[in-house]
Design a protein around this motif. Structure first.
Motif, PDB file in Angstrom:
ATOM      1  N   ASP A  27     -21.602  -4.117-109.733  1.00  0.00           N
ATOM      2  CA  ASP A  27     -20.881  -4.928-110.704  1.00  0.00           C
ATOM      3  C   ASP A  27     -21.761  -5.396-111.868  1.00  0.00           C
ATOM      4  O   ASP A  27     -21.262  -5.953-112.828  1.00  0.00           O
ATOM      5  CB  ASP A  27     -20.229  -6.134-110.022  1.00  0.00           C
ATOM      6  N   ARG A  28     -23.051  -5.165-111.801  1.00  0.00           N
ATOM      7  CA  ARG A  28     -23.941  -5.591-112.874  1.00  0.00           C
ATOM      8  C   ARG A  28     -24.387  -4.443-113.773  1.00  0.00           C
ATOM      9  O   ARG A  28     -25.007  -4.663-114.802  1.00  0.00           O
ATOM     10  CB  ARG A  28     -25.176  -6.259-112.266  1.00  0.00           C
ATOM     11  N   ILE A  29     -24.101  -3.198-113.396  1.00  0.00           N
ATOM     12  CA  ILE A  29     -24.478  -2.044-114.212  1.00  0.00           C
ATOM     13  C   ILE A  29     -23.637  -2.049-115.482  1.00  0.00           C
ATOM     14  O   ILE A  29     -22.428  -2.245-115.441  1.00  0.00           O
ATOM     15  CB  ILE A  29     -24.277  -0.735-113.419  1.00  0.00           C
ATOM     16  N   ARG A  30     -24.281  -1.820-116.617  1.00  0.00           N
ATOM     17  CA  ARG A  30     -23.593  -1.907-117.908  1.00  0.00           C
ATOM     18  C   ARG A  30     -23.120  -0.536-118.396  1.00  0.00           C
ATOM     19  O   ARG A  30     -23.740   0.484-118.122  1.00  0.00           O
ATOM     20  CB  ARG A  30     -24.541  -2.486-118.967  1.00  0.00           C
ATOM     21  N   ASN A  31     -22.032  -0.533-119.148  1.00  0.00           N
ATOM     22  CA  ASN A  31     -21.535   0.571-119.971  1.00  0.00           C
ATOM     23  C   ASN A  31     -20.959   1.775-119.240  1.00  0.00           C
ATOM     24  O   ASN A  31     -20.363   2.615-119.895  1.00  0.00           O
ATOM     25  CB  ASN A  31     -22.609   1.068-120.944  1.00  0.00           C
ATOM     26  N   ALA A  32     -21.127   1.938-117.966  1.00  0.00           N
ATOM     27  CA  ALA A  32     -20.565   3.087-117.254  1.00  0.00           C
ATOM     28  C   ALA A  32     -20.684   2.844-115.745  1.00  0.00           C
ATOM     29  O   ALA A  32     -21.520   2.051-115.311  1.00  0.00           O
ATOM     30  CB  ALA A  32     -21.300   4.371-117.631  1.00  0.00           C
ATOM     31  N   PRO A  33     -19.888   3.534-114.947  1.00  0.00           N
ATOM     32  CA  PRO A  33     -20.027   3.403-113.489  1.00  0.00           C
ATOM     33  C   PRO A  33     -21.304   4.071-112.977  1.00  0.00           C
ATOM     34  O   PRO A  33     -21.918   4.898-113.656  1.00  0.00           O
ATOM     35  CB  PRO A  33     -18.778   4.101-112.951  1.00  0.00           C
ATOM     36  N   ARG A  34     -21.667   3.711-111.774  1.00  0.00           N
ATOM     37  CA  ARG A  34     -22.907   4.205-111.165  1.00  0.00           C
ATOM     38  C   ARG A  34     -22.943   5.724-111.087  1.00  0.00           C
ATOM     39  O   ARG A  34     -23.951   6.349-111.403  1.00  0.00           O
ATOM     40  CB  ARG A  34     -23.069   3.597-109.774  1.00  0.00           C
TER      41      ARG A  34
END
Length: 84
Positions: A27-34
């Motif tokens: 939930d903290r990764i920015r701009n795109a999914p993992r």
């Protein structure tokens, strides 16, 4: 031996970024999914890891408080002061 250095650096950067993506909270990764970040890092060798470091990596909290919002000292905590 020196001609393999750029290849080694690119591989080390890719491995570092893949591990960093895997250990980051989803939930903290920015701009795109993992899954998309992992794909970009592996498919686009130099640009992918650099994009992850600049655009996708979670921002540091700066406080080192473990990511939750708690008062730093007991006298800043209203619940603690109420119990006195």
């Amino acid at each position: 031996m020196l001609r393999y250095l750029p290849l080694f650096i690119a591989l080390a950067l890719m491995v570092y970024c893949v591990i960093d993506v895997a250990q980051s909270e989803a939930d903290r990764i920015r701009n795109a999914p993992r899954w998309l970040w992992l794909t970009v890092i592996v498919v686009v060798p130099i640009i992918g890891p650099i994009c992850w470091l600049l655009l996708g990596r979670p921002k540091a909290d700066g406080g080192g408080g473990g990511g939750y919002d708690r008062p730093r000292y007991p006298d800043d905590d209203p619940d603690f002061l109420r119990r006195l």
